[in-house]
Design a protein around this motif. Structure first.
Motif, PDB file in Angstrom:
ATOM      1  N   THR C  17       0.830  -1.214   0.000  1.00  0.00           N
ATOM      2  CA  THR C  17       0.000   0.000   0.000  1.00  0.00           C
ATOM      3  C   THR C  17       0.860   1.257   0.000  1.00  0.00           C
ATOM      4  OG1 THR C  17      -0.179  -0.181   2.380  1.00  0.00           O
ATOM      5  CG2 THR C  17      -2.002  -1.029   1.080  1.00  0.00           C
ATOM      6  N   GLN C 141      -6.154  -9.419   3.159  1.00  0.00           N
ATOM      7  CA  GLN C 141      -4.766  -9.024   2.953  1.00  0.00           C
ATOM      8  C   GLN C 141      -4.321  -9.388   1.542  1.00  0.00           C
ATOM      9  OE1 GLN C 141      -2.920 -11.010   6.375  1.00  0.00           O
ATOM     10  NE2 GLN C 141      -1.722  -9.154   6.667  1.00  0.00           N
ATOM     11  N   THR C 144      -5.808  -7.033  -0.910  1.00  0.00           N
ATOM     12  CA  THR C 144      -5.069  -5.769  -0.902  1.00  0.00           C
ATOM     13  C   THR C 144      -3.817  -5.869  -1.739  1.00  0.00           C
ATOM     14  OG1 THR C 144      -5.840  -5.389   1.340  1.00  0.00           O
ATOM     15  CG2 THR C 144      -4.017  -4.040   0.584  1.00  0.00           C
ATOM     16  N   THR C 206      -8.953  -0.424  -0.514  1.00  0.00           N
ATOM     17  CA  THR C 206      -8.507  -1.705   0.043  1.00  0.00           C
ATOM     18  C   THR C 206      -8.141  -1.557   1.512  1.00  0.00           C
ATOM     19  OG1 THR C 206      -6.316  -1.270  -0.838  1.00  0.00           O
ATOM     20  CG2 THR C 206      -7.719  -2.730  -2.113  1.00  0.00           C
ATOM     21  N   LEU C 207      -7.496  -0.445   1.861  1.00  0.00           N
ATOM     22  CA  LEU C 207      -7.160  -0.270   3.273  1.00  0.00           C
ATOM     23  C   LEU C 207      -8.387  -0.044   4.122  1.00  0.00           C
ATOM     24  CD1 LEU C 207      -3.859   1.357   2.778  1.00  0.00           C
ATOM     25  CD2 LEU C 207      -4.324  -0.251   4.577  1.00  0.00           C
ATOM     26  N   LEU C 210      -9.869  -3.355   4.543  1.00  0.00           N
ATOM     27  CA  LEU C 210      -8.980  -4.182   5.359  1.00  0.00           C
ATOM     28  C   LEU C 210      -9.085  -3.823   6.832  1.00  0.00           C
ATOM     29  CD1 LEU C 210      -6.683  -6.269   5.336  1.00  0.00           C
ATOM     30  CD2 LEU C 210      -5.092  -4.405   5.048  1.00  0.00           C
TER      31      LEU C 210
END
Lengths: 379, 273, 289
Positions: C17, C141, C144, C206-207, C210
């Motif tokens: 990321t 994960q 991501t 995505t974060l 997540l």
């Protein structure tokens, strides 16, 4: 020239606030920025408490005077400078009797010595940082970990045989770090050992490095000390890493509905100590009443910090009633010291300052989270 | 009237201290590098001064001197380090320095660690701040018109040419960094003895960027620029208090608009005529 | 040994990321010579976009991803129009300040609209854990990492093999020459901002999923780290930026794991200083400023 005049006008107009014949408190807290999550709730609690009193016609003090309550809110935006500036400004304003707040320790810690110098009462609503040097003008409403944390550890050790605890804490927050350190230093005396002592910083997102380390210690109890955003992430990531352990924390954070939502209920069964907080309690109808009013006014549930704000204002009003004054800060301060086992939503309030401004009867309940905003006290 | 004074005194003190630090940054930047270490330098001065007065009972003037000296030495070393780097890269080294200092301060318990250093005696007053500011403004004015000042600007504009003209580029860069750092540290000592708390969060990148913005926004060519920038941008959020929750939204918008309208900084060489 | 590998794995996830966000930063800088201080807010906008999408539109991950990226791109175009275009080409500090101002505005606007507490993002990817031997990794994960990988590969392909990508590289290396050859430099700049916003937005989505939350100030620390990645790697080769992002993630995880977590942030900056002393243009070289 016109532009200059306009600017000068701004310089004069800004500080002039509305002043009525009333008791005037200055509410200094974090309204914007990173501490706003707590500060804004305190502000809401304070304002609601004042509104309730005013809607009922104000309050009467013991000497026959009748007053309304005026609250001026000021934002310290998580900045030390602003907190101190605002305190100085409040102190120089003769109509301000005392200051309510702040919550962030970034604000309270620097304000303490200044409050002593300028002789204006300040009452912290959630700051848990240790204060090196108290003075007769600084007070604190909320429970702090000094007595609470060891008390909880004793209870858990006795009741559940807690032997190995791993701690993960926010090193940038005085209160959280202080508590983690306290638990570590009480270990020998109470009879458990600290298997891991991992730090993170406010704003962090990923705790897997620390949690992997903790997982390796196979500790069956894990203490999590951090603010809501990080706390929730830690809990979620523990689940993802397959870590099964009993969790504990301070400040009743597991009881916070926001935390429940962010972790989708994974905090169920977690242990914490808290000042009292619940969204409803059949034994205490005043709680449900406040919660109802709060929801109507603001559209969301209150949190513990809302209770702190409400309580702080009510404690102040009680002191104003006893002090028979709306402007004499010394009399007001002395009146605060007469407050003994005064009932508040979050527990009780008792002050004897000097030697310090801590709330001597701050309630500490060790409890286990049973649902969203509900918990069960442990005996 | 005293109400007005009560509101504005703390604001003016903060604005004055920010101006002092901004002027320090201005002198450092006059020889080229963009520095985002000045908050850390101010913080270092603050820590040293605070420890000396609080733990050792030194008189305030001596503490100020000590802090300023620390800034001078550190600044000169930093200046030497970045001599061969171009503007941007030098600035980034200062970023590394600043953040590293913050982390170090965080981890040293003697100066309070993450709890910050507290218990500092109140020594800074409004007249003192403005007296110091006046002195610094005088210094900056003399600097601008001195040989060192001209040499610095020549170095900023073109290192190669300056070198060819016989200017000792290494010396110029390091001494200007040192002087600028010394002034910033001085500001830091004043600040510590006003806020009465000195913590590691005041030393990081974002705070330094704040000072950088004061200087560039105000105008980095002439010493009035940083003064204007620091004063305006410190006072502006206070003026905007009426907007409560929207305060920083408005501040952000105003900052953006102002810098677009006056891209050379508010105070430029032309506007000084 | 397994702790080591687990930490490396953790680090790669976080690092991917950092890499994606750093790439966006780096792209904009090399093409437009602008340090876009509002870039972290594209990331934040992506996360909030995901929140809104998952709440009001769809529960499907790709839908949420698209929603977040669109919101980020929209924010990006607005920022470009208001704060970058008027001052592009000037002394590098001016767009720096202008975008800082916009960044502050966006953060507080988000705080105003969504509140100061983080908002919960539902788990649009069904939670699952996989075991690779003694190591564990979650489905999210992997997602991501996959998204980041697709973006990085896609960007590389774009830059090397497509017309606009090559035009972008030309503008980055020699804007005057590119213009002389008929490349619409303005359009390329706008396109670049759009792409960087899309990328940051994807990372934000995505974060956000997540960590199941979005927060007005989530961009700050990310922004700083990505900035550092860009500088250490130099912005000439995007593969360099990617590699440094991953490396930073791994280094941080290892330092946290084996030394102490309090020094974790110092790692990034310590490395930065060391690298810059020896290689002032970054490890892999930069375009001149």
């Amino acid at each position: 020239m016109k532009r200059f005049a306009l600017v000068t006008l701004l310089f004069v107009a800004v500080p002039a606030g509305a002043q009525e014949k009333a008791v005037h408190f200055s509410s200094i807290n974090g309204q914007t920025g990173q501490s706003a999550a707590y500060g804004s709730k305190v502000i809401e609690g304070v304002n609601l408490a004042a509104k309730v009193i005013n809607d009922a016609g104000g309050f009467a003090d013991r000497c026959g005077g009748k007053y309304k309550v005026t609250v001026t809110t000021a934002d310290m935006a998580n900045s030390r400078e602003q907190a101190v500036s605002l305190l100085r400004q409040a102190a120089a304003d003769a109509t301000v009797l005392a200051v309510v707040g702040p919550s962030p320790s970034t604000g309270y810690v620097p304000m303490v010595p200044v409050a002593g110098q300028l002789k204006i009462p300040v009452i912290a609503t959630g700051s848990a940082a240790p204060i090196k040097e108290w003075n007769p003008w600084s007070f604190r409403l909320n429970t702090t970990s000094k007595a609470a944390a060891p008390g909880m550890m004793k209870l858990l050790t006795a009741k559940f045989g807690l032997k190995h605890v791993a701690l993960i804490y926010d090193v940038t927050q005085d209160g959280q770090r202080g508590e983690a350190e306290l638990i570590r230093s009480s270990a020998k005396e109470i009879g458990y050992d600290v298997a891991a002592f991992e730090a993170f910083r406010a704003g962090d997102n990923d705790f897997r490095p620390q949690l992997s380390k903790i997982k390796a210690t196979k500790a069956d109890w894990i203490g999590i000390y951090g603010a809501t955003p990080e706390l929730a992430k830690v809990v979620n990531q523990m689940a993802e890493l397959g870590i099964k352990a009993n969790i504990l924390t301070g400040f009743g954070t597991f009881n916070d509905p926001v935390v429940w939502d962010l972790t989708e209920g994974k905090v169920k069964g977690g242990y914490s100590w808290s000042a009292y907080f619940a969204l409803e309690d059949p034994a205490r109808p005043e709680i449900a009443k406040m919660v109802q009013l709060y929801k109507k006014e603001y559209g969301h549930d209150p949190t513990l910090y809302s209770f702190y704000g409400w309580d702080a204002l009510n404690v102040y009003v009680e002191a104003a009633k006893r002090g028979c004054t709306a402007t004499d800060r010394e009399k007001f301060r002395q009146a605060l010291n007469t407050i003994d086992n005064f009932p508040t939503l979050s527990g009780k309030a008792t002050y004897k300052n000097p030697p310090d401004g801590e709330n001597l009867s701050a309630a500490v309940i060790v409890n286990q989270t049973t649902g969203r905003g509900t918990f069960e006290a442990l005996k | 009237m005293s109400e007005l004074a009560a509101f504005w005194t703390p604001v003016l003190i903060t604005a004055g201290i920010n101006s002092i630090i901004a002027l320090g940054l201005y002198i450092t930047m006059s020889s080229g590098p963009l520095s985002v270490a000045h908050a850390a330098l101010a913080g270092m001065g603050g820590y040293l001064g605070a420890v000396l007065t609080t733990n050792f009972g030194w008189p305030f003037a001596a503490a100020i001197l000590a802090g300023t000296l620390l800034g001078l030495v550190t600044g000169m070393l930093l200046g030497l380090l970045i001599v061969r780097m171009n503007e941007l890269v030098a600035g980034l080294t200062t970023l590394g320095f600043g953040e590293t200092m913050a982390v170090i301060a965080f981890n040293i318990d003697y100066i309070g660690g993450a709890n910050a250093f507290t218990g500092i005696p109140l020594r800074t007053t409004l007249p003192l701040v403005y007296a110091v500011l006046a002195v610094i403004l005088f210094v900056a004015w003399r600097y601008d018109h001195s040989r060192l000042g001209y040499a610095a600007r020549a170095t900023r504009d073109s290192v190669v040419t300056a070198d060819a003209m016989g200017i000792n580029v290494t010396w110029v860069k390091s001494i200007t960094f040192g002087i600028g750092a010394a002034i910033a540290a001085l500001g830091g000592v004043l600040r510590a003895h006003y806020i009465l708390v000195q913590g590691p969060e005041d030393m990081g990148f974002f705070v330094s960027v704040g000072f950088l913005i004061f200087v560039v926004f105000g105008g980095s060519y002439v010493f009035w620029g940083p003064l204007f920038g620091a004063m305006t941008l410190t006072i502006l959020p206070e003026l905007l208090r009426f907007s409560a929750k929207d305060r920083f939204i408005i501040y952000g918008i105003l900052l953006t608009i102002m810098v677009i309208l006056r891209p050379h900084g508010f105070v430029t060489r032309r506007s000084m005529r | 040994m397994e702790l080591f590998l687990q930490q490396v794995l953790n680090g790669l996830m976080i690092g991917s990321t950092y890499a994606v966000v750093a790439l966006g930063f780096s792209l904009v800088f090399s093409v437009m010579r602008v340090v876009n201080m509002a870039h972290p807010e594209f990331f934040m906008a992506g996360a909030f976009g995901a929140f809104l999408a998952s709440r009001y539109v769809t529960n499907n991950f790709f839908g949420v991803l698209a929603g977040g990226m669109l919101v980020a791109a929209a924010v990006g175009l607005v920022v470009e129009r208001l704060a970058i275009r008027p001052v592009r080409g000037r002394y590098v500090m001016i767009p720096f300040i202008a975008t800082s101002g916009v960044g502050i505005t966006l953060q507080h606007l988000a705080e105003r609209v969504f509140g100061s507490d983080p908002v919960a993002i539902p788990a649009v990817v069904r939670p699952a854990s996989y075991a690779l031997g003694p190591l564990s990794v979650t489905r999210m994960q992997l997602v991501t990492f996959a998204v980041a990988a697709v973006i990085m590969v896609g960007l590389r392909y774009y830059v090397r093999h497509t017309k606009w990508g090559r035009a972008t590289r030309a503008v980055a290396e020699r804007p005057e020459v590119a213009a002389a050859f008929g490349v619409d430099v303005n359009f390329v700049s706008r396109l670049t901002i759009g792409i960087s916003a899309l990328m940051a937005g994807a990372a934000g989505v995505t974060l956000g999923v997540l960590y199941t939350s979005a927060w007005a100030f989530m961009g700050l620390l990310y922004g700083l780290k990505s900035f550092v990645c860009m500088l250490v790697a130099g912005n000439r080769h995007i593969e360099g930026v990617m590699a440094i992002g991953l490396l930073l993630g791994v280094l941080e995880a290892l330092v946290s794991g084996y030394v102490t977590s309090t020094l974790r942030d110092a790692v990034a900056f310590g490395v930065l200083v060391v690298v810059l002393v020896f290689k002032p243009n970054g490890l892999f070289g930069s375009y001149s400023v």
